[in-house]
Design an enzyme around this catalytic site. Structure first.
Site, PDB file in Angstrom:
ATOM      1  CG  ASP A   1     -32.635 -14.628  -4.754  1.00 48.90           C
ATOM      2  OD1 ASP A   1     -32.574 -14.071  -5.862  1.00 48.90           O
ATOM      3  OD2 ASP A   1     -32.994 -14.051  -3.718  1.00 48.90           O
TER       4      ASP A   1
ATOM      5  CG  ASP B   1     -33.172  -8.421  -8.766  1.00 53.91           C
ATOM      6  OD1 ASP B   1     -33.924  -7.599  -9.327  1.00 53.91           O
ATOM      7  OD2 ASP B   1     -32.533  -8.152  -7.756  1.00 53.91           O
TER       8      ASP B   1
HETATM    9  N1  GLY Z   1     -31.126  -9.814  -6.207  1.00 48.80           N
HETATM   10  C1  GLY Z   1     -30.821  -8.788  -5.320  1.00 48.80           C
HETATM   11  C2  GLY Z   1     -29.726  -7.885  -5.776  1.00 48.80           C
HETATM   12  O1  GLY Z   1     -29.343  -7.849  -6.904  1.00 48.80           O
HETATM   13  O2  GLY Z   1     -29.234  -7.189  -4.936  1.00 48.80           O
END
Ligand code: GLY
Length: 408
Positions: free
Chosen positions: A131, A191
């Protein structure tokens, strides 16, 4: 294939019967949204001034020696939900402040955005999850773009290098979750497409391999992560022995057989961004495929704000999925063939008008001064259900700015 052709035909019929929305000329809905922009940005700015006043004294109250950044709101206690700077969404709050600076020109937002952005620097060396692309590109990336400075390039390049340590050349994908040392599981989620924007930037700014890593990840994900109809799985587990997909998990979605709305929105946005960055038409085609799945879905509500999972009609909506989708579609309509561009644009405008309406846009402190109500973070885990989410606000503001720029 037949299913996809039918889907495209349905969308084209919709366009034909609504000639106005299929045209790239301004429509009544666009005129309405444009006329409301000053009022929407003013309300958002007032909310974020109040939010910032409440959050700033809490930034150093985390207790683990780590600074904290606002993330959400706990309705029960009426308290702001603050997260340590290594939490996956910490780039979104400073990113929203950068967007409000862009929207209003008010130096308050530039100064506060910079202050919160600077807290995130330690993340540049973090390889423990994927992330960091979100975290650092939404914060430092916007700082770089808006302030027109190369001052943060070292931080962004270091982050891209840390992120690329999670790439496995044999599998051709970046590990989203889990330890790099794990030899049994290799988990990837859609994601992850969003973190490729940082790598694409790095590929053009001194870290050449980052582009090949991003393209490999996007191409492999395109091949494996979606069903024939364009709907996404959430979690794939790749085998490190032979590269096959050895498992599918529902993750944050309702099941392995349905499409989690935010995952679908990440894919729409992510493949559109990859087309912008690479010019590879395969990504543009694919962005349309995943967008068409969402727009023409039989379970898409009339106001354009999806249920938290396309397979869970009647449960909670996810305003964050709508905001991400709207922002992605406003970019996709720039590159898509004309017949589809009008549809993407009209759908995004509908979503923004819904989000800016009383059902979703908060009043006073009912949502702790976050902008959007009715987001869903992780329903299967029982966390963050029907609540404001920092990333919902971020992509809402981004989409409004993208819409404003269409008229420039
Ligand atoms: N990347 C985690 C979400 O979108 O909740």
């Amino acid at each position: 294939m037949g299913g996809m052709r039918n889907l495209r035909n349905t969308l084209l019929c919709l366009a034909a019967s609504a000639a106005a929305s299929a045209s790239l000329a301004s429509t009544p809905a666009e005129d309405l949204l444009r006329s409301r922009l000053p009022e929407i940005f003013a309300k958002a700015a007032a909310h974020y001034k109040a939010l910032d006043a409440a959050a700033t004294p809490l930034a150093d109250k985390g207790g683990k020696g780590m600074m904290q950044v606002p993330h959400g709101y706990d309705r029960k206690s009426g308290r702001l939900d603050m997260r340590d700077v290594n939490w996956w969404t910490t780039g979104h709050y400073p990113g929203s402040l950068w967007y409000l600076y862009e929207a209003t020109g008010d130096g308050f937002f530039r100064d506060r955005a910079m202050w919160w952005t600077n807290l995130l620097e330690p993340n540049k060396d973090d390889s423990s999850h994927h992330d960091t692309g979100f975290m650092m590109y939404c914060s430092y990336g916007n700082a770089r773009r808006i302030l027109k400075t190369d001052e943060f390039d070292g931080i962004l390049l270091a982050t891209a290098k840390s992120l690329s340590k999670r790439f496995n050349g044999k599998l051709g994908v970046i590990r989203s979750w889990g330890k790099i040392s794990d030899t049994k599981h290799f988990l990837v989620i859609p994601d992850n497409m969003m973190n490729l924007e940082l790598l694409e930037w790095a590929g053009k700014n001194g870290f050449k391999e980052a582009d090949a890593i991003a393209r490999s990840h996007a191409t492999k994900t395109m091949a494996n992560h979606f069903r024939e109809d364009g709907g996404t799985y959430h979690v794939l587990d790749y085998s490190l022995k032979d590269g096959r997909v050895q498992g599918i998990e529902r993750g944050q979605g309702a099941s392995c057989f349905t499409a989690w709305s935010r995952g679908q929105a990440w894919a729409i946005y992510g493949y559109t961004m990859m087309y912008r960055e690479t010019g590879d038409a395969a990504y543009l085609d694919f962005a349309q495929k995943v967008a068409d799945f969402a727009i023409a879905n039989e379970n898409m509500p009339a106001d354009g704000v999806p249920w938290w999972d396309f397979g869970a009609p009647g449960e909670e909506r996810d305003s964050s999925a709508a905001a991400i989708m709207a922002s992605g579609l406003l970019e996709l309509q720039k590159y898509a063939p004309k017949d589809m561009a009008g549809i993407y644009r009209a759908f995004a405008v509908k979503q923004l008008l819904s989000l800016a309406g009383p059902e979703y846009f908060s009043e006073g402190d009912e949502a702790g001064h976050w902008l959007l109500k009715h987001g869903v973070g992780h329903k299967p885990a029982g966390t963050e259900i029907d609540t404001p989410l920092d990333y919902g606000d971020y992509y809402f503001l981004e989409a409004l700015l993208r819409f404003r720029a269409l008229g420039d």
